[in-house]
Design an enzyme around this catalytic site. Structure first.
Site, PDB file in Angstrom:
ATOM      1  N   THR A 184       0.848  -1.182   0.000  1.00 39.76           N
ATOM      2  CA  THR A 184       0.000   0.000   0.000  1.00 39.76           C
ATOM      3  C   THR A 184       0.890   1.240   0.000  1.00 39.76           C
ATOM      4  O   THR A 184       2.039   1.196   0.444  1.00 39.76           O
ATOM      5  CB  THR A 184      -0.895   0.031   1.246  1.00 39.76           C
ATOM      6  OG1 THR A 184      -0.071  -0.100   2.409  1.00 39.76           O
ATOM      7  CG2 THR A 184      -1.923  -1.088   1.214  1.00 39.76           C
ATOM      8  N   ARG A 242      -7.641   8.525   2.682  1.00 42.62           N
ATOM      9  CA  ARG A 242      -8.027   7.663   3.786  1.00 42.62           C
ATOM     10  C   ARG A 242      -9.276   8.262   4.430  1.00 42.62           C
ATOM     11  O   ARG A 242      -9.425   9.484   4.483  1.00 42.62           O
ATOM     12  CB  ARG A 242      -6.906   7.537   4.830  1.00 42.62           C
ATOM     13  CG  ARG A 242      -5.735   6.679   4.387  1.00 42.62           C
ATOM     14  CD  ARG A 242      -6.114   5.203   4.320  1.00 42.62           C
ATOM     15  NE  ARG A 242      -4.965   4.332   4.063  1.00 42.62           N
ATOM     16  CZ  ARG A 242      -4.577   3.948   2.856  1.00 42.62           C
ATOM     17  NH1 ARG A 242      -5.221   4.405   1.789  1.00 42.62           N
ATOM     18  NH2 ARG A 242      -3.538   3.133   2.713  1.00 42.62           N
ATOM     19  N   GLU A 244     -14.704   2.460   8.518  1.00 35.52           N
ATOM     20  CA  GLU A 244     -14.560   1.631   7.331  1.00 35.52           C
ATOM     21  C   GLU A 244     -14.239   0.194   7.745  1.00 35.52           C
ATOM     22  O   GLU A 244     -13.366   0.000   8.601  1.00 35.52           O
ATOM     23  CB  GLU A 244     -13.432   2.168   6.454  1.00 35.52           C
ATOM     24  CG  GLU A 244     -13.306   1.475   5.112  1.00 35.52           C
ATOM     25  CD  GLU A 244     -12.193   2.050   4.249  1.00 35.52           C
ATOM     26  OE1 GLU A 244     -11.283   1.276   3.862  1.00 35.52           O
ATOM     27  OE2 GLU A 244     -12.233   3.266   3.966  1.00 35.52           O
ATOM     28  N   HIS A 278     -13.619   1.329  -1.083  1.00 37.84           N
ATOM     29  CA  HIS A 278     -12.153   1.344  -0.987  1.00 37.84           C
ATOM     30  C   HIS A 278     -11.528   0.436  -2.057  1.00 37.84           C
ATOM     31  O   HIS A 278     -10.822  -0.520  -1.744  1.00 37.84           O
ATOM     32  CB  HIS A 278     -11.686   0.915   0.406  1.00 37.84           C
ATOM     33  CG  HIS A 278     -10.281   1.350   0.708  1.00 37.84           C
ATOM     34  ND1 HIS A 278      -9.803   1.505   1.982  1.00 37.84           N
ATOM     35  CD2 HIS A 278      -9.231   1.663  -0.114  1.00 37.84           C
ATOM     36  CE1 HIS A 278      -8.531   1.891   1.949  1.00 37.84           C
ATOM     37  NE2 HIS A 278      -8.163   1.991   0.684  1.00 37.84           N
ATOM     38  N   GLY A 333      -7.121   1.157  -5.292  1.00 38.59           N
ATOM     39  CA  GLY A 333      -5.958   0.412  -5.748  1.00 38.59           C
ATOM     40  C   GLY A 333      -6.259  -1.003  -6.172  1.00 38.59           C
ATOM     41  O   GLY A 333      -5.379  -1.704  -6.684  1.00 38.59           O
TER      42      GLY A 333
END
Length: 315
Positions: free
Chosen positions: A73, A231, A259, A278, A281
């Site tokens: 990440t 975020r 989350e 989310h 990515g």
């Protein structure tokens, strides 16, 4: 006595990664209950992707010989809580260069879908309604990118084709780029009222937690769109809900706080908000870039060369 071959833990099979040096023994572990081997033999740990901090950090206490922790990440906030378990000198590296393309694509998707009314049209399709009308375009809009690192720059790359009136950039400190000035965070009160679209790309740090709070949101122009691909805790959820419910702002959120967003949370059904789970990515672009990064890092590690993307070294 023959020296013991050090272990490297990977979240994917080693045979799927081209260019790995042959001086390590590779162990696959992607967060399963059972470890693939004794963590004490691990010298280079590539963390599982999109697993909870509890899962990611679980092996660290048993890794006395660990030298490198490589996340997949861009942010490393999910592993910081386990660094006190590590010996001094361990390098923590992030995945800068892996997520830029995918996250920037989603940022543009969220902007365009929100401006052009796509969520409304999808709901209309479900009801067999023809919801024609006049919708906003990205052309001629002013866009403010908050967090002008590699992801923010990749977002601007993709904005270039959309005939925006102006693109403004903000980072922790001011600097000059070939595309124009990057402003410091303290310039936000001046820049926010000038933006039709505000895209958050900043990492989560002590300085950015709650950055998009009541004052930040109040400074945004009436009718502006807030996009968060950073975020969740970068945004004050309560303050955002108040602006959404008033109808003054709209939002598109790939990340939320809390989350995952629990059932029954008021953000699910707030007006003027588009939520994705989310997935900035998490696309087909992730895996090949992640594997290339891991192969480069392990090649450098085997050769005793400096690693890419070193965020910190434990002390």
């Amino acid at each position: 006595m023959t020296a013991k071959t050090p272990d490297v833990w990977l979240p994917f099979p080693a045979e799927e990664v081209e260019g790995l040096p042959d001086c390590f023994r590779y162990r696959r572990w992607d967060g399963e209950d059972d470890f693939p081997a004794d963590p004490a033999d691990c010298t280079f740990y590539v963390t599982p992707y999109m697993k909870s901090p509890e899962v990611t950090l679980r092996p660290l206490a048993g890794m006395p010989d660990i030298e490198v922790v490589q996340t997949l990440t861009a942010g490393v906030d999910h592993v910081l809580g386990g660094l006190d378990r590590l010996p001094a000198g361990v390098r923590l590296c992030n995945a800068r260069g892996v997520h830029e393309a995918s996250t920037a694509e989603l940022a543009l998707t969220l902007v365009l879908a929100s401006l052009r009314g796509i969520p409304r049209m999808v709901r209309g399709q479900d009801r067999e309604q023809w919801l024609g009308g006049f919708y906003s375009a990205l052309a001629d809009k002013s866009v403010l990118i908050v967090g002008y690192g590699s992801v923010g720059a990749a977002v601007e790359d993709r904005l270039a084709a959309f005939e925006c009136a102006r693109i403004m950039r903000v980072a922790r400190s001011a600097r000059t780029t070939a595309r124009g000035p990057v402003h410091a965070l303290h310039d936000l009160p001046r820049l926010l009222p000038e933006a039709d679209v505000v895209i958050l790309c900043t990492p989560l740090t002590g300085a950015t937690r709650g950055l998009a709070g009541r004052d930040f949101l109040a400074a945004m122009a009436d009718g502006a769109l807030l996009v968060n691909v950073a975020r969740g805790p970068v945004v004050d959820t309560g303050a955002l809900l108040a602006e959404l419910e008033s109808g003054r702002l709209s939002a598109a959120l790939d990340v939320t706080d809390p989350e995952p967003l629990p059932a029954g949370h008021p953000l699910w059904h707030a007006p003027h908000v588009l939520i994705t789970p989310h997935v900035g990515g998490s696309s087909s672009a992730f895996e090949p870039r992640a594997k290339r990064l891991v192969a480069r890092q392990l090649g450098r590690f085997a050769a005793g060369e400096p690693l890419e993307n070193t965020v910190l070294i434990t002390s």
